[in-house]
Scaffold this motif. Structure first.
Motif, short mmCIF file in Angstrom:
data_model
loop_
_atom_site.label_atom_id
_atom_site.label_comp_id
_atom_site.label_asym_id
_atom_site.label_seq_id
_atom_site.Cartn_x
_atom_site.Cartn_y
_atom_site.Cartn_z
N GLY A 10 19.31 15.94 8.33
CA GLY A 10 18.01 15.42 8.78
C GLY A 10 17.68 15.85 10.19
O GLY A 10 17.18 15.06 11.00
N GLY A 14 12.75 13.63 14.50
CA GLY A 14 13.25 12.36 15.01
C GLY A 14 14.65 12.39 15.61
O GLY A 14 14.99 13.25 16.44
N ARG A 35 15.42 18.45 4.26
CA ARG A 35 15.05 18.44 2.84
C ARG A 35 13.82 19.32 2.64
O ARG A 35 13.84 20.24 1.84
CB ARG A 35 14.75 17.01 2.37
CG ARG A 35 14.21 16.92 0.96
CD ARG A 35 13.72 15.53 0.66
NE ARG A 35 12.87 15.04 1.74
CZ ARG A 35 12.31 13.85 1.78
NH1 ARG A 35 12.53 12.98 0.82
NH2 ARG A 35 11.54 13.49 2.79
N SER A 36 12.74 19.05 3.42
CA SER A 36 11.50 19.79 3.22
C SER A 36 10.97 20.46 4.50
O SER A 36 10.14 21.35 4.42
CB SER A 36 10.42 18.84 2.67
OG SER A 36 10.28 17.76 3.57
N ASP A 61 18.36 18.20 -0.94
CA ASP A 61 18.07 16.78 -1.06
C ASP A 61 19.42 16.07 -1.11
O ASP A 61 20.17 16.26 -2.08
CB ASP A 61 17.25 16.54 -2.33
CG ASP A 61 16.93 15.08 -2.55
OD1 ASP A 61 17.50 14.21 -1.85
OD2 ASP A 61 16.11 14.78 -3.44
N SER A 140 23.77 4.09 10.63
CA SER A 140 23.44 2.84 9.96
C SER A 140 22.17 2.30 10.62
O SER A 140 21.30 3.09 11.00
CB SER A 140 24.62 1.87 10.07
OG SER A 140 24.29 0.64 9.47
N SER A 141 22.08 1.00 10.81
CA SER A 141 20.86 0.43 11.41
C SER A 141 21.11 -1.04 11.76
O SER A 141 21.96 -1.70 11.14
CB SER A 141 19.71 0.50 10.41
OG SER A 141 18.64 -0.29 10.82
N LYS A 158 22.14 0.41 4.39
CA LYS A 158 22.71 0.59 5.74
C LYS A 158 23.95 -0.28 5.94
O LYS A 158 24.84 0.09 6.70
CB LYS A 158 21.65 0.29 6.80
CG LYS A 158 20.50 1.31 6.81
CD LYS A 158 21.01 2.71 7.14
CE LYS A 158 19.91 3.73 7.25
NZ LYS A 158 20.40 5.08 7.59
N GLY A 185 18.49 0.26 16.93
CA GLY A 185 17.46 -0.77 16.74
C GLY A 185 16.19 -0.08 16.28
O GLY A 185 16.16 0.52 15.21
N ILE A 187 13.64 2.85 17.04
CA ILE A 187 13.58 4.09 17.80
C ILE A 187 12.25 4.78 17.48
O ILE A 187 11.80 4.77 16.33
CB ILE A 187 14.77 5.03 17.40
CG1 ILE A 187 16.12 4.27 17.45
CG2 ILE A 187 14.79 6.28 18.28
CD1 ILE A 187 16.56 3.77 18.79
N THR A 189 10.16 7.25 16.24
CA THR A 189 10.16 8.44 15.37
C THR A 189 9.08 8.24 14.30
O THR A 189 8.43 7.19 14.25
CB THR A 189 11.51 8.62 14.63
OG1 THR A 189 11.64 7.55 13.67
CG2 THR A 189 12.70 8.61 15.57
P1 NDP Z 1 12.68 10.46 10.33
O1 NDP Z 1 11.88 9.90 9.21
O2 NDP Z 1 12.00 10.83 11.59
O3 NDP Z 1 13.49 11.77 9.81
C1 NDP Z 1 14.25 11.67 8.64
C2 NDP Z 1 15.07 12.93 8.45
O4 NDP Z 1 15.85 12.76 7.26
C3 NDP Z 1 14.23 14.17 8.27
O5 NDP Z 1 14.87 15.25 8.89
C4 NDP Z 1 14.19 14.35 6.76
O6 NDP Z 1 14.07 15.71 6.35
C5 NDP Z 1 15.59 13.84 6.37
N1 NDP Z 1 15.60 13.37 4.99
C6 NDP Z 1 14.89 12.33 4.46
N2 NDP Z 1 15.15 12.21 3.15
C7 NDP Z 1 16.04 13.19 2.83
C8 NDP Z 1 16.67 13.60 1.64
N3 NDP Z 1 16.46 12.98 0.47
N4 NDP Z 1 17.50 14.65 1.68
C9 NDP Z 1 17.72 15.29 2.83
N5 NDP Z 1 17.16 14.97 4.00
C10 NDP Z 1 16.32 13.93 4.00
O7 NDP Z 1 13.86 9.39 10.58
P2 NDP Z 1 14.55 8.92 11.94
O8 NDP Z 1 14.83 10.08 12.80
O9 NDP Z 1 13.79 7.78 12.46
O10 NDP Z 1 15.92 8.31 11.36
C11 NDP Z 1 17.12 9.05 11.28
C12 NDP Z 1 18.22 8.13 10.77
O11 NDP Z 1 18.36 7.01 11.64
C13 NDP Z 1 17.93 7.56 9.38
O12 NDP Z 1 19.13 7.46 8.66
C14 NDP Z 1 17.40 6.18 9.69
O13 NDP Z 1 17.59 5.29 8.63
C15 NDP Z 1 18.22 5.81 10.90
N6 NDP Z 1 17.61 4.79 11.72
C16 NDP Z 1 16.37 4.98 12.30
C17 NDP Z 1 15.80 4.01 13.06
C18 NDP Z 1 14.47 4.16 13.72
O14 NDP Z 1 13.99 3.17 14.30
N7 NDP Z 1 13.83 5.31 13.70
C19 NDP Z 1 16.49 2.72 13.28
C20 NDP Z 1 17.77 2.62 12.64
C21 NDP Z 1 18.30 3.62 11.90
P3 NDP Z 1 12.60 16.38 6.06
O15 NDP Z 1 11.89 16.42 7.39
O16 NDP Z 1 12.91 17.71 5.55
O17 NDP Z 1 11.93 15.46 5.10
#
Ligand code: NDP
Length: 242
Positions: A10, A14, A35-36, A61, A140-141, A158, A185, A187, A189
């Protein structure tokens, strides 16, 4: 010696993108995954090239077990084992429980929790066989620690990550491999872009959202030599939320 390879899932947006940048600045060679968002990944590759990064990109994916194993195994065979992996890819799909449909439950659990297994399974044995004293970090989260309203699916996934991380940490500790979880917490994004900001801020003692870079800094520390004795832990980055 060539820079240590670290898979960041990912990395197209973010927190994952900030982690990839930080690791490149710290002298690692991040293997970028999405993923995309391949265009964003290509742009990131160009940005990180002057830092000596190889620009390896993987697209799959993470909910698709076969595709994930195939892409990771091929990369390891051609380019070598990973020193570290940051299981960051994830989604949320929120709704109050009475309207939380089965497909919302399945999609979040398959991506966030099954995705952790799918990514780690093809990585851990090669890491052990190559006697790499490696690092595994999973996102996690706060939601997995305390449970959030409207996130029964996400909180379950999570929290599951925390259990998996703790168990795996015990299994691989004697190999010198550390396994930890980070619990952010809220963030700034795409994932949080539609939250009611005033309400959210008032729930955070620091009265602001976190920055992706503030999570990335912790990842870099957990990957460092100084963190070799930190394992089986969940570390929060949440502005004092609890
Ligand atoms: P974003 O939505 O900004 O980015 C998500 C990323 O995950 C993208 O790069 C996306 O790829 C990839 N992704 C999503 N689904 C898939 C899939 N099925 N297969 C492969 N890649 C995938 O998320 P954040 O940066 O906010 O979050 C990152 C991590 O931190 C996550 O696990 C989230 O749960 C966790 N988190 C985030 C928080 C927040 O407040 N933002 C708080 C707590 C935890 P693509 O762009 O190609 O779709």
């Amino acid at each position: 010696m060539s820079p240590k390879r670290v898979l960041v899932t990912g990395a197209s947006r973010g927190i994952g993108q900030a982690i990839a940048r930080k690791l490149a600045q710290c002298g690692y060679d991040p293997v970028l995954h999405c993923r995309s968002g391949i265009d964003r990944l290509t742009a990131l590759t160009a940005e990180l090239a002057p830092l000596g990064c190889s620009g390896t990109c993987l697209q799959f994916d993470c909910a698709d077990r076969e595709a994930t194993a195939a892409a990771i195994t091929e990369d390891i065979e051609h380019n070598g084992c990973y020193y570290g992996v940051v299981c960051n890819a994830g989604i949320a799909d929120d709704a109050p429980f009475p309207i939380l449909e089965g497909d919302m439950w399945d999609r979040v659990l398959r991506t966030d929790l099954d995705g952790l297994y799918n990514v780690l399974k093809p990585i851990v044995m090669p890491m052990i066989s190559a006697r790499i004293r490696g690092r595994i970090v999973a996102l996690s989260s706060v939601s997995g620690l305390v449970g959030n309203r409207g996130q029964v699916n996400y909180s379950a996934a999570k929290a599951g990550i925390i259990g998996a991380v703790k168990a795996l940490a015990v299994e691989v500790a004697k190999r010198g491999i550390t396994v930890n979880a980070i619990a952010p917490g809220i963030i700034e994004t795409d994932m949080t872009a539609e939250l009611p900001l005033e309400e959210v801020r008032s729930a955070i003692p620091m009265r602001r959202l976190g920055k992706p870079e503030e999570v990335a800094g912790l990842v870099a520390f957990l990957l460092s030599e100084e963190a070799a004795y930190i394992t089986r832990q969940v570390i929060s980055v949440n502005g004092g939320m609890f």
